[in-house]
Write an enzyme that holds these catalytic residues in place. Structure first.
Site, short mmCIF file in Angstrom:
data_model
loop_
_atom_site.label_atom_id
_atom_site.label_comp_id
_atom_site.label_asym_id
_atom_site.label_seq_id
_atom_site.Cartn_x
_atom_site.Cartn_y
_atom_site.Cartn_z
N VAL A 9 40.01 44.18 48.96
CA VAL A 9 39.89 43.38 50.18
C VAL A 9 40.98 42.31 50.22
O VAL A 9 41.54 42.03 51.28
CB VAL A 9 38.48 42.74 50.29
N CYS A 10 41.30 41.73 49.07
CA CYS A 10 42.26 40.63 49.00
C CYS A 10 43.60 40.94 49.67
O CYS A 10 44.08 40.14 50.47
CB CYS A 10 42.47 40.20 47.55
#
Length: 187
Positions: free
Chosen positions: A46-47
């Site tokens: 996700v980062c």
């Protein structure tokens, strides 16, 4: 106790920024609006989508006088390696601060002690070094740069216009409110 309206605590760390390692301290935040954008770790899932979204909208933040700082408990060396190997991260022009001692993550109260990683915390800091907006998301929930941009513009408007507030979904140029007895029960 909330961190809203508190001053950023002292810190000193190294960031990877524009191909160099640079020192960043709380003093660097004074005199401009800043965003501290904590994320769990480099080389994850996700980062990079969040950081890529910020990179795609970085010029819009810069145009309103805002500097973004990405922060994770990785080292500045890891940030460089990620920047050099990921097309998404390679387009980032804002500083990526290494927080391997977790001092900054603890200062902002986003450290997941059991994992040694930071939660997805977003902090908008005014030119006096005071925290004006806090948002913390669960690890699996990514953030939206355009919504953050809207919130920063609202915070800047309120700071520049004492006595006015921005209602829900407010966008630049729309009507604001001036809290008064006349509005009680009428909204």
């Amino acid at each position: 106790m909330s961190l809203i309206n508190t001053e950023v605590k002292p810190f000193k760390s190294t960031a990877f920024h524009n191909g160099k390692f640079v020192e960043v301290t709380e003093a660097d935040l004074k005199g401009k609006w800043s965003i501290f954008f904590f994320y769990p770790a480099d080389f994850t899932f996700v980062c990079p989508t969040e950081l890529g979204d910020l990179a795609d909208n970085y010029e819009a933040f810069k145009s309103i006088g805002v500097e973004i700082y990405g922060v994770s408990t990785d080292t500045h060396f890891t940030h460089k390696a990620w920047h050099d190997t990921s097309e998404t991260i390679g387009k980032i022009q804002f500083p990526l601060i290494g927080d391997p001692t977790a001092v900054i993550s603890r200062n902002f109260e986003v450290l997941i002690e059991s994992a040694g990683l930071a939660d997805r915390g977003t902090f908008v800091i005014d030119p006096e070094g005071r925290i004006q907006i806090i948002e913390v998301n669960a690890g699996g929930v990514g953030r939206d740069a355009l919504e953050l941009l809207r919130k920063v513009k609202a915070a800047q408007y309120v700071a520049a216009h004492p006595g006015e507030v921005c209602p829900a979904k407010w966008k630049e140029g729309e009507a604001t409110l001036a809290p008064s007895l006349d509005l009680v029960g009428k909204i």
